[in-house]
Design a protein around this motif. Structure first.
Motif, mmCIF file in Angstrom:
data_model
loop_
_atom_site.group_PDB
_atom_site.id
_atom_site.type_symbol
_atom_site.label_atom_id
_atom_site.label_comp_id
_atom_site.label_asym_id
_atom_site.label_seq_id
_atom_site.Cartn_x
_atom_site.Cartn_y
_atom_site.Cartn_z
ATOM 1 N N SER A 109 -35.065 12.856 10.954
ATOM 2 C CA SER A 109 -34.521 13.199 9.154
ATOM 3 C C SER A 109 -35.256 14.481 8.880
ATOM 4 O O SER A 109 -34.117 15.386 8.612
ATOM 5 C CB SER A 109 -35.445 11.726 8.687
ATOM 6 N N TRP A 110 -36.376 15.111 9.784
ATOM 7 C CA TRP A 110 -37.009 16.393 9.415
ATOM 8 C C TRP A 110 -36.013 17.118 9.592
ATOM 9 O O TRP A 110 -36.118 17.748 9.083
ATOM 10 C CB TRP A 110 -38.162 16.097 9.953
ATOM 11 N N LEU A 111 -36.198 16.977 11.111
ATOM 12 C CA LEU A 111 -34.976 18.537 11.676
ATOM 13 C C LEU A 111 -33.555 18.343 10.884
ATOM 14 O O LEU A 111 -33.666 19.631 10.519
ATOM 15 C CB LEU A 111 -34.444 18.548 13.082
ATOM 16 N N LEU A 112 -33.262 17.081 10.507
ATOM 17 C CA LEU A 112 -31.839 17.400 9.801
ATOM 18 C C LEU A 112 -32.074 18.116 8.236
ATOM 19 O O LEU A 112 -31.484 18.937 7.394
ATOM 20 C CB LEU A 112 -30.947 16.259 9.968
ATOM 21 N N SER A 113 -33.233 17.822 7.875
ATOM 22 C CA SER A 113 -33.332 17.844 6.065
ATOM 23 C C SER A 113 -33.748 19.955 6.555
ATOM 24 O O SER A 113 -32.941 20.118 5.407
ATOM 25 C CB SER A 113 -34.591 17.361 6.499
ATOM 26 N N GLU A 114 -34.201 20.003 7.344
ATOM 27 C CA GLU A 114 -34.509 21.063 7.898
ATOM 28 C C GLU A 114 -33.032 21.819 7.993
ATOM 29 O O GLU A 114 -32.883 23.148 7.325
ATOM 30 C CB GLU A 114 -35.103 22.208 8.661
ATOM 31 N N ILE A 115 -32.413 21.542 8.578
ATOM 32 C CA ILE A 115 -31.010 22.231 9.029
ATOM 33 C C ILE A 115 -30.734 22.536 8.197
ATOM 34 O O ILE A 115 -30.065 23.759 7.964
ATOM 35 C CB ILE A 115 -30.572 22.035 10.598
ATOM 36 N N LEU A 116 -30.517 21.942 7.026
ATOM 37 C CA LEU A 116 -29.019 21.031 6.119
ATOM 38 C C LEU A 116 -30.223 22.585 5.156
ATOM 39 O O LEU A 116 -28.580 23.111 4.220
ATOM 40 C CB LEU A 116 -29.398 20.341 5.855
#
Length: 433
Positions: free
Chosen positions: A396-403
């Motif tokens: 979830s953290w990585l997806l948030s960062e990439i978005l």
């Protein structure tokens, strides 16, 4: 017609009001008359000396004599030295700093005329240590260039204080090494007291040993010098030599010595070779061949840190892939994936990132791929990379960062490569919570 030009020049020079400039101009004219074999050149130099003799200011007179002697040297070296001596006799009576400044000028002129012995003689009268040593270093360079090692040795002995004495010794060692006079190099080397300059000298030794056809016994003599020194100084000097030899590709010899060292010293040498050999894939690969287990992982990680801190270059791709295939350390795999993603080798980066097990490190590996894909304009590929982290928290953290970085890319046209920094910050927050 040419003779008339020189006589006219002499006539016009007599009209120069400034006595210093008149004297120097006469000397210059005499020099050029001599070059064209005009017999009147002697008169020109007589005019020069006479013009200098009526200069009221003794400092200016000394300057004029130095200039006259400089031009007279090509015509009559013996007479020129008499004029230099006359200037010197006047100069040594002057107060400081004028005295030393004029002696520096005198020495410089003699060096320009390649009268090195005379320059060395007069340099000894310079009282200021810094000025004297600076002059002596120039004189040393002239002797070394001529290969006059006996006189060079005298200059080194005449240089007092640091760093001048060590600089002189190292320059002398370099010349002995170029001439393959290893015994003489060892003698000078053994006299060095400065840890720093011992290290510098050992690096020079390493380069020259590699390019000289000498037996390994010669290498060992230099190692013995380092080992004869006590404590940290001894190790630092040994390290400089071994790092230099390692950088030159003498890995078998180096690793044979390194195996006898304590673990912390052993690693210091290996790390030093990596730091100085990041542009040499053969040396880095050779090091990897010679270590195993935990030391291999430590070495692999250090190499990857070094490669990532420099320019990303495709010539390292085989080395990076080799490290990725051999390592069992997830942190090293992350660096491999990051390097390959920066190269645009996304298939390779994905392959190694997929082998990373820990959720935190996996997020770093796929995060680096995602950022590289964004910078390449592949938004869908960046999202796919982020989704490879299946852990609920880190995924979830990585997806948030990439978005967020997708929006950053759309706005600014580029993406900051700060995933690792941000992941470390996030991990700290979770650990505190």
């Amino acid at each position: 017609m040419a003779a008339d030009i020189y006589r006219e020049a002499l006539r016009l020079a007599s009209d120069i009001r400034d006595k210093y400039l008149r004297a120097v101009t006469y000397a210059k004219i005499g020099y050029y008359m001599y070059r064209v074999k005009d017999p009147e050149y002697k008169s020109a130099f007589k005019y020069a000396v006479n013009a200098a003799s009526i200069i009221e200011n003794p400092v200016v007179m000394a300057k004029a004599l130095i200039e006259i002697a400089f031009y007279l040297n090509s015509v009559n070296p013996k007479t020129a030295m008499k004029v230099f001596q006359q200037a010197h006799d006047a100069i040594v009576e002057f107060p400081q700093p004028v005295r030393d400044d004029l002696l520096l000028e005198l020495v410089s002129k003699l060096l320009n005329l390649e009268r090195i012995d005379d320059a060395f003689f007069y340099a000894g009268d310079i009282k200021d240590q810094v000025k004297r040593n600076d002059s002596l270093l120039k004189i040393l360079g002239a002797y070394l260039q001529r290969g006059n090692m006996r006189r060079a040795r005298l200059v080194v002995e005449g240089i007092e204080g640091e760093p001048w004495h060590s600089i002189a010794a190292v320059e002398t060692i370099k010349t002995h090494l170029k001439r393959e006079e290893f015994g003489s190099a060892i003698r000078v080397l053994s006299e060095l007291k400065s840890e720093y300059w011992l290290g510098e000298a050992m690096r020079e030794v390493a380069v020259h040993l590699k390019h000289s056809d000498v037996p390994k016994a010669t290498y060992e003599k230099f190692v013995d010098i380092a080992l004869s020194l006590s404590g940290e100084t001894g190790f630092d000097v040994l390290k400089s030599l071994l790092v230099g030899l390692g950088n030159q590709g003498e890995l078998d010899f180096v690793m044979n010595i390194v195996e006898k060292l304590p673990p912390e010293q052993r690693w210091a040498v290996i790390e030093g070779i990596v730091e100085t050999s990041l542009d040499k894939t053969d040396v880095l690969s050779g090091l990897l061949d010679r270590v195993e287990g935990e030391e291999f992982e430590q070495l692999a990680g250090r190499i990857m840190v070094g490669l990532l801190s420099g320019n990303i270059d495709r010539r390292y791709v085989d080395l990076v892939r080799r490290i990725g295939d051999a390592t069992k350390d997830d942190a090293v795999r992350v660096k491999v994936a990051t390097y390959l993603s920066k190269l645009g080798d996304f298939d390779g980066a994905w392959e190694f990132a997929s082998r990373v097990r820990g959720h935190y490190l996996r997020s770093l590996a796929f995060g680096s791929i995602a950022v590289a894909k964004l910078n390449a304009g592949d938004i869908d590929g960046a999202i796919d990379a982020a989704l490879e982290v299946k852990d609920a928290k880190w995924g979830s953290w990585l997806l948030s960062e990439i978005l967020t970085k997708i929006l950053e890319f759309q706005t600014d046209g580029e993406v900051r490569e700060d995933i690792e920094e941000r992941a470390e910050y996030q991990r700290g927050l979770w650990e505190k919570g």
